[in-house]
Design a protein around this motif. Structure first.
Motif, mmCIF file in Angstrom:
data_model
loop_
_atom_site.group_PDB
_atom_site.id
_atom_site.type_symbol
_atom_site.label_atom_id
_atom_site.label_comp_id
_atom_site.label_asym_id
_atom_site.label_seq_id
_atom_site.Cartn_x
_atom_site.Cartn_y
_atom_site.Cartn_z
ATOM 1 N N THR A 121 0.796 -1.199 0.021
ATOM 2 C CA THR A 121 -0.005 -0.219 0.005
ATOM 3 C C THR A 121 0.923 1.013 0.048
ATOM 4 O O THR A 121 1.776 1.383 0.867
ATOM 5 C CB THR A 121 -0.916 0.134 1.151
ATOM 6 O OG1 THR A 121 -1.693 -1.127 1.213
ATOM 7 C CG2 THR A 121 -1.673 1.081 1.163
ATOM 8 N N SER A 122 0.620 2.255 -0.730
ATOM 9 C CA SER A 122 1.404 3.527 -0.942
ATOM 10 C C SER A 122 0.488 4.650 -0.169
ATOM 11 O O SER A 122 -0.538 4.935 -0.526
ATOM 12 C CB SER A 122 1.748 3.881 -2.240
ATOM 13 O OG SER A 122 0.700 4.125 -3.030
ATOM 14 N N ILE A 123 1.448 5.503 0.302
ATOM 15 C CA ILE A 123 0.809 6.748 0.819
ATOM 16 C C ILE A 123 1.545 7.539 0.263
ATOM 17 O O ILE A 123 2.674 7.755 0.563
ATOM 18 C CB ILE A 123 0.582 6.689 2.713
ATOM 19 C CG1 ILE A 123 0.092 5.188 2.973
ATOM 20 C CG2 ILE A 123 -0.208 7.588 3.059
ATOM 21 C CD1 ILE A 123 0.195 4.970 4.389
ATOM 22 N N VAL A 124 0.962 8.867 -0.169
ATOM 23 C CA VAL A 124 1.541 9.875 -0.684
ATOM 24 C C VAL A 124 1.107 11.164 -0.171
ATOM 25 O O VAL A 124 -0.197 11.484 -0.151
ATOM 26 C CB VAL A 124 1.508 9.822 -2.344
ATOM 27 C CG1 VAL A 124 2.672 11.270 -2.724
ATOM 28 C CG2 VAL A 124 2.256 8.765 -2.762
ATOM 29 N N LEU A 125 1.906 11.992 0.470
ATOM 30 C CA LEU A 125 1.452 13.273 1.127
ATOM 31 C C LEU A 125 2.126 14.391 0.200
ATOM 32 O O LEU A 125 3.141 14.431 0.128
ATOM 33 C CB LEU A 125 1.989 13.088 2.614
ATOM 34 C CG LEU A 125 1.514 14.484 3.392
ATOM 35 C CD1 LEU A 125 0.038 14.041 3.520
ATOM 36 C CD2 LEU A 125 2.090 14.294 4.697
ATOM 37 N N GLY A 126 1.407 15.135 -0.255
ATOM 38 C CA GLY A 126 1.503 16.227 -1.013
ATOM 39 C C GLY A 126 2.123 17.455 -0.446
ATOM 40 O O GLY A 126 2.194 17.670 0.942
ATOM 41 N N PRO A 127 2.549 18.498 -1.013
ATOM 42 C CA PRO A 127 3.148 19.655 -0.531
ATOM 43 C C PRO A 127 2.265 20.290 0.502
ATOM 44 O O PRO A 127 1.222 20.384 0.223
ATOM 45 C CB PRO A 127 3.305 20.507 -1.621
ATOM 46 C CG PRO A 127 3.463 19.589 -2.794
ATOM 47 C CD PRO A 127 2.478 18.499 -2.481
#
Lengths: 341, 341
Positions: A121-127
């Motif tokens: 599972t991937s989790i990406v947190l933007g700027p």
DNA sequence: CGTTAGCACTCATTGTCGTCGAGTGCTAAT
DNA sequence: ATTAGCACTCGACGACAATGAGTGCTAACG
């Protein structure tokens, strides 16, 4: 602390376990080409490694599995990281070749790529948008008593909210107030907007006090609701394919966590910059105490541009994931830093 | 077709099965207060009901479970619907007492209420925006080569998209084009926007042909990407608590479906207006062939305002769910129809 | 004639028991 | 220091009997 041979054996055991998900016995290690010792020798070393806390035995007469400490040593000293599959690399490159102009789109796609390549599972947190500044503010009347407030930042992010307009407020009042706000507030960093709104612009809007409150609320909302939209998950159901999640109850606690953005944000706060690895109980949240979280925070000139992370079982392929995250995070940093000027 | 006694027994069996999730035997039916017959008599009737296709037997010497046909008969003729728990009703009322001015917020909250009250998965589809009309269109420059396009509808819905601006396009050109578009297109239903843009406004924008294409693309995008945001799910993990989803593989296929908005949209198209019940294999999609989907589409004066639905195991509490959907859909219709004028 | 008591039968479930085999720890030989 | 050998442990697996919930059928009953 560990002899060269112990390190070699520990490495072999963890590699095997990562692949098979089953306790590793001395025989199977001995049979590998790269370790030239008999099962008996391996057994002795394994007993020592267990005494030292690097291995565990589910029960007597089973093989060994790595402990948290074992994984930790593996990650810190043994794993060869940075080697990325040629094919994966080209997938990433073609992804970044596509030019996308929606920041959220970029983040979302990056998350998808990651979960596809890893099967975790991937989790990406933007700027973080509070490093952004206000570009445009507008209030568009929809009906006699409602209007849509729109906030645009210098990065092209748009936030909108429907608000009720007090009956005693005229069209001209609104127009004028918005004009004032725009001329005075454009270019102001969002994080300073609130104080600035009160201190400097406040008196200029003197006779529109109630309006001021309203608009303040809108801007405030735009800032806070922002956090929710910065985070994207992908491959949440990949976890179900891992043998450690055969149990439906474990699955549920994990999936429930995925639905709770605030909890995830908390997990993502207080992460090291660069590559960070949290193994099993090193994680703060109980729901992922049998998982490992590998994160890569990327920043340019001290300004944070976000974090990408992979959540998998503790028995995850650390080498591959770390390599992928390194590549992807630097690419993301380059792409986003250009966009954020 | 069925005798009164058969109907009574069928009803008792299904009620029992809904509660226990286990095959129902003749003895347990006989022991209920409302059926005054001995197990033997019940057994005879059960055998008949099985011959008629209303019941099934997992294996000899097990009790009976309802077949699809049995559920269908139950839903069509037997279940007492419309009775809503007092407490649930008050939960709904207090929910609608909160005034919210974001349409999406309303939809999302309604979905949450539903899944909480039922412990199933709720799916809510908001009003179709192509019944909306254009309220405002704007292009806000962000940098030298990008701008944010913003579309606002008469219902207060905002859609935005970042676009690249061709180098040969001047600021004045853009401003003028936007002005023309606004004066000519405001009030036009979104669904007619595209054709109108081409036919009537096209020549007026004669000398900005390339621009015209760009703006068209933006408006188009706003329309199509819209579908994605109309749908909200809640309680997706509730399914995991149902005994029929002990198997992780089934869980995965279902959860994967939840991530596919287009597939869900397809399931939701072609539903009857009012209450609709799709039981097991009556559903088009294989992933929910062991589920039942109950939907309530609500419309005012022929204009559709959306659909709310509950997805649960075929062994779901039809009476309760239908009652809840009736209440909630009429409340939603009232609330939204007011808002959409 | 409808209803029911009685009974033989079916079959999933549960528990017990012995076998099997993978793996260990220890000792003695190399 | 290494390893062959061996006794031992213990989970997994299959066979087997006991259990019991449930059935279908037949005959008796009101």
């Amino acid at each position: 602390m560990l002899t060269e041979r112990q390190r070699m054996i520990l490495n072999a055991i963890i590699d095997d376990y990562i692949r098979s998900a089953e306790p590793v016995g001395s025989r199977s290690i001995s049979k590998r080409g790269d370790v030239g010792y008999s099962p008996a020798t391996i057994r002795n070393e394994m007993a020592d490694l267990e005494d030292l806390g690097f291995l565990e035995q589910p029960h007597t007469s089973a093989g060994r599995i790595p402990s948290i400490k074992g994984y930790r040593y593996y990650v810190d000293h043994l794993v060869r990281h940075g080697e990325v599959n040629e094919q994966d690399l080209s997938t990433i490159r073609t992804f970044f070749a596509d030019k996308m102009n929606q920041t959220e789109q970029i983040i979302q796609h990056a998350a998808m790529i990651l979960s596809n390549l890893t099967n975790y599972t991937s989790i990406v947190l933007g700027p973080e948008t509070f490093s952004n500044s206000l570009k445009h503010f507008q209030l568009i009347p929809i009906s006699s008593d409602t209007a849509v407030a729109i906030v645009v930042t210098n990065t092209g992010h748009v936030e909108n909210k429907t608000v009720s307009i007090p009956a005693d407020m005229s069209m001209q009042d609104i127009e004028q107030a918005v004009n004032i706000l725009n001329t005075r507030l454009i270019g102001v960093p969002l994080v300073r907007l609130k104080s600035k709104l009160y201190s400097e612009v406040g008196e200029e809007l003197g006779r529109y006090v109630d309006k001021c409150e309203l608009l303040l609320g809108v801007l405030d909302e735009a800032l806070t609701s922002e956090d929710e939209n910065r985070m994207f998950l992908s491959g949440t159901t990949n976890m179900l394919m891992q043998p450690e999640f055969k149990d439906v109850d474990k699955v549920k606690t994990l999936l429930d966590l995925f639905d709770e953005t605030p909890a995830l944000m908390r997990i993502f706060s207080a992460l090291p910059s660069g590559i960070g690895v949290r193994i099993g109980t090193e994680n703060a949240h109980v729901a992922i105490n049998n998982c490992s979280l590998i994160t890569a925070s990327f920043s340019v000139e001290g300004q944070s541009f976000g974090t990408i992370g992979i959540l998998g079982p503790t028995r995850m392929d650390y080498g591959k994931v770390i390599g992928l995250l390194e590549v992807l995070s630097s690419d993301m940093a380059a792409l986003l830093s250009g966009r954020f000027k």
